[in-house]
Write a protein that holds these residues in place. Structure first.
Motif, short mmCIF file in Angstrom:
data_model
loop_
_atom_site.label_atom_id
_atom_site.label_comp_id
_atom_site.label_asym_id
_atom_site.label_seq_id
_atom_site.Cartn_x
_atom_site.Cartn_y
_atom_site.Cartn_z
N MET A 58 29.09 41.69 5.86
CA MET A 58 29.75 40.52 7.46
C MET A 58 29.17 39.99 8.35
O MET A 58 29.89 40.31 9.07
N GLY A 59 28.18 40.37 8.28
CA GLY A 59 27.75 40.07 9.65
C GLY A 59 27.75 38.38 10.46
O GLY A 59 28.71 37.67 10.46
N TYR A 60 27.04 38.74 12.11
CA TYR A 60 27.25 37.78 12.99
C TYR A 60 26.62 37.69 13.41
O TYR A 60 25.64 39.12 14.18
N LYS A 61 25.94 36.59 13.89
CA LYS A 61 25.01 36.62 14.71
C LYS A 61 25.66 36.39 16.62
O LYS A 61 25.96 35.12 16.45
N SER A 62 24.95 36.63 17.19
CA SER A 62 25.43 36.36 18.95
C SER A 62 24.56 35.10 20.14
O SER A 62 23.58 34.92 19.21
N MET A 63 24.87 34.25 20.49
CA MET A 63 24.41 33.48 21.30
C MET A 63 23.04 34.20 21.34
O MET A 63 22.03 33.27 21.66
N TRP A 64 22.91 35.26 21.75
CA TRP A 64 21.92 35.75 22.20
C TRP A 64 20.53 35.97 21.59
O TRP A 64 19.31 36.18 21.69
N GLU A 65 20.77 35.36 20.07
CA GLU A 65 20.00 35.92 19.02
C GLU A 65 19.67 33.91 18.95
O GLU A 65 18.85 33.82 18.05
N THR A 77 31.93 31.35 29.13
CA THR A 77 31.64 30.83 27.83
C THR A 77 31.33 31.33 27.36
O THR A 77 29.54 31.89 27.17
N THR A 78 31.06 31.86 26.02
CA THR A 78 30.45 32.53 24.81
C THR A 78 30.93 31.61 23.30
O THR A 78 31.32 31.32 23.07
N VAL A 79 29.34 31.82 22.55
CA VAL A 79 28.89 30.87 21.60
C VAL A 79 28.77 32.46 20.41
O VAL A 79 27.16 32.90 21.16
N LEU A 80 29.38 32.68 19.26
CA LEU A 80 29.13 33.68 18.59
C LEU A 80 28.81 32.56 16.98
O LEU A 80 28.96 31.47 16.81
N ARG A 81 27.82 33.05 16.23
CA ARG A 81 28.00 32.90 14.43
C ARG A 81 28.99 33.02 13.89
O ARG A 81 27.81 34.56 13.91
N ALA A 82 29.45 32.89 12.94
CA ALA A 82 30.20 33.26 11.32
C ALA A 82 30.89 32.05 11.22
O ALA A 82 30.53 30.44 11.31
N ASP A 83 31.34 32.64 10.30
CA ASP A 83 32.35 31.58 9.39
C ASP A 83 33.73 31.53 8.96
O ASP A 83 34.35 32.36 9.14
N LEU A 131 25.49 25.21 27.30
CA LEU A 131 26.77 25.53 27.32
C LEU A 131 27.18 25.96 28.59
O LEU A 131 28.26 26.72 29.41
N MET A 132 26.26 27.26 28.89
CA MET A 132 26.81 28.42 29.48
C MET A 132 26.18 27.85 31.27
O MET A 132 26.72 28.82 32.24
N ALA A 133 25.81 26.56 31.00
CA ALA A 133 25.11 26.60 32.59
C ALA A 133 26.48 26.23 33.05
O ALA A 133 27.48 25.96 33.69
N GLY A 134 26.07 26.13 34.87
CA GLY A 134 27.15 26.64 35.38
C GLY A 134 27.64 27.93 36.17
O GLY A 134 26.94 29.31 35.76
N SER A 135 28.03 27.56 37.11
CA SER A 135 28.59 29.49 37.58
C SER A 135 30.52 29.01 37.72
O SER A 135 31.05 27.89 37.67
N GLY A 136 30.79 30.71 37.76
CA GLY A 136 32.48 30.72 38.46
C GLY A 136 33.36 31.67 38.04
O GLY A 136 32.10 32.06 36.62
N TYR A 187 32.85 30.32 21.12
CA TYR A 187 33.19 29.27 20.32
C TYR A 187 32.46 29.47 19.07
O TYR A 187 31.72 30.85 19.11
N VAL A 188 32.92 29.42 18.15
CA VAL A 188 32.47 30.05 16.86
C VAL A 188 32.03 29.32 15.63
O VAL A 188 32.95 27.95 15.82
N ASP A 189 30.52 29.22 15.47
CA ASP A 189 30.68 28.17 14.31
C ASP A 189 29.46 28.62 13.87
O ASP A 189 29.00 29.68 13.69
N ASN A 190 29.46 28.33 12.79
CA ASN A 190 27.93 28.80 10.95
C ASN A 190 27.23 27.68 11.59
O ASN A 190 25.82 28.05 10.37
N ASP A 191 26.59 27.06 12.19
CA ASP A 191 25.69 26.00 12.00
C ASP A 191 24.67 26.61 12.64
O ASP A 191 25.34 25.99 14.77
N PRO A 192 23.09 26.84 12.95
CA PRO A 192 22.20 27.50 13.68
C PRO A 192 22.14 26.26 15.13
O PRO A 192 22.03 26.40 16.07
N ILE A 193 21.95 24.63 14.77
CA ILE A 193 21.76 24.25 16.07
C ILE A 193 23.52 24.16 17.00
O ILE A 193 23.01 24.34 18.46
#
Length: 276
Positions: free
Chosen positions: A1-8, A133-139, A124-129, A110-116
């Motif tokens: 059961m892998g996952y894909k990070s935002m970097w992919e 904020t991170t997005v991962l792909r999982a179900d 989502l990462m835009a801005g500084s501070g 954030y976690v979602d299984n939708d590639p969009i």
């Protein structure tokens, strides 16, 4: 059961995963909210759903209002890290924007299984501070994989309270997908003081004929639409301490003004509860 990070998110295979000819509930929801991240098939299906139940758009917007008030409430209680599963397509008023308005150092995953969703990760990462904020792909149907993904990235500190956000996602899981088990598995990994923010569609106020027309539209999409009763939604909070006013239609959860007429019949329940 892998996952894909935002970097992919630059992976060319993602484009093939979008399946633009098949309606997707997240993109249909984006259309209800007036967004532009949808395809003709999504818009056509959404219009069919709206023809069956014109209040879909009102319900979607009421849910966004609930999310804003609920996340602001939890952040105001001192929770500074959030796990938002099934976030859908980024749009104005997301969890990270709400939480970081209260605490700029708040972390949001954030976690979602939708590639969009991944295609919007850099936005989502835009801005500084100090917040992150991170997005991962999982179900969500594989809650252990969700937790594995978050832990592998070292994104959240599970020794401190976490705000678990499941907004308008569980009604896309059939009973055989074991939605109650998924919620219980995620909550079991969180320490006392964590909070669950949850909203869920219902057919309690919809005639059976309308319900059948709407579910027929979603049966042709990439995920079904499973409305659950107020009592069934209440079961997701078993063992937790519900914050007032409990499980109510989303416009009635701590409204900031006078609710619009018919607010008590909006087809979405919502609540916030604390793990004790």
């Amino acid at each position: 059961m892998g996952y894909k990070s935002m970097w992919e998110s630059g992976d060319p295979r993602i484009a093939a995963d979008l399946r633009p000819d098949t309606p997707h509930p997240a993109r249909m929801y984006d259309y209800y909210l007036g967004g532009k991240d949808n395809f003709p098939a999504d818009r056509a299906a959404a219009e069919k759903a709206l023809a069956a139940n014109p209040e879909f758009r009102t319900t979607a917007r009421a849910n966004r209002g609930f999310l804003t008030r609920a996340v602001r409430c939890v952040a105001g209680l001192g929770v500074d890290q959030f796990l938002d599963v099934g976030t859908g397509i980024p749009t104005a008023g997301n969890t990270h924007q709400i939480a970081q308005a209260v605490d700029p150092a708040a972390r949001v995953v954030y976690v979602d299984n939708d590639p969009i969703v991944l295609s919007h990760a850099r936005a989502l990462m835009a801005g500084s501070g100090p917040g992150r904020t991170t997005v991962l792909r999982a179900d969500l149907r594989e809650p252990a994989a969700v937790l594995e993904a978050v832990r592998a990235e070292g994104l959240l500190d599970f020794s401190r309270p976490v705000g678990l956000v499941l907004a308008a996602v569980l009604h896309f899981l059939r009973d055989e997908d074991e939605p109650y088990r998924a919620v219980a598995t995620l909550l079991a990994a969180l320490p006392p003081g964590s909070h669950l923010v949850l909203s869920h569609g219902t057919a309690d106020f919809i005639p059976a004929a309308v319900r059948d027309r709407v579910t027929g539209v979603y049966d042709k999409a990439t995920a079904p639409l499973v409305g659950r009763s107020r009592e069934q939604v209440r079961e997701f909070f078993d063992g937790l301490e519900l914050l007032e006013p409990g499980v109510v239609t989303v416009p009635l959860w701590r409204p900031e003004g006078e609710p619009a007429p018919g607010a008590e019949r909006v087809s979405m329940y919502g609540a916030v509860a604390r793990k004790i």
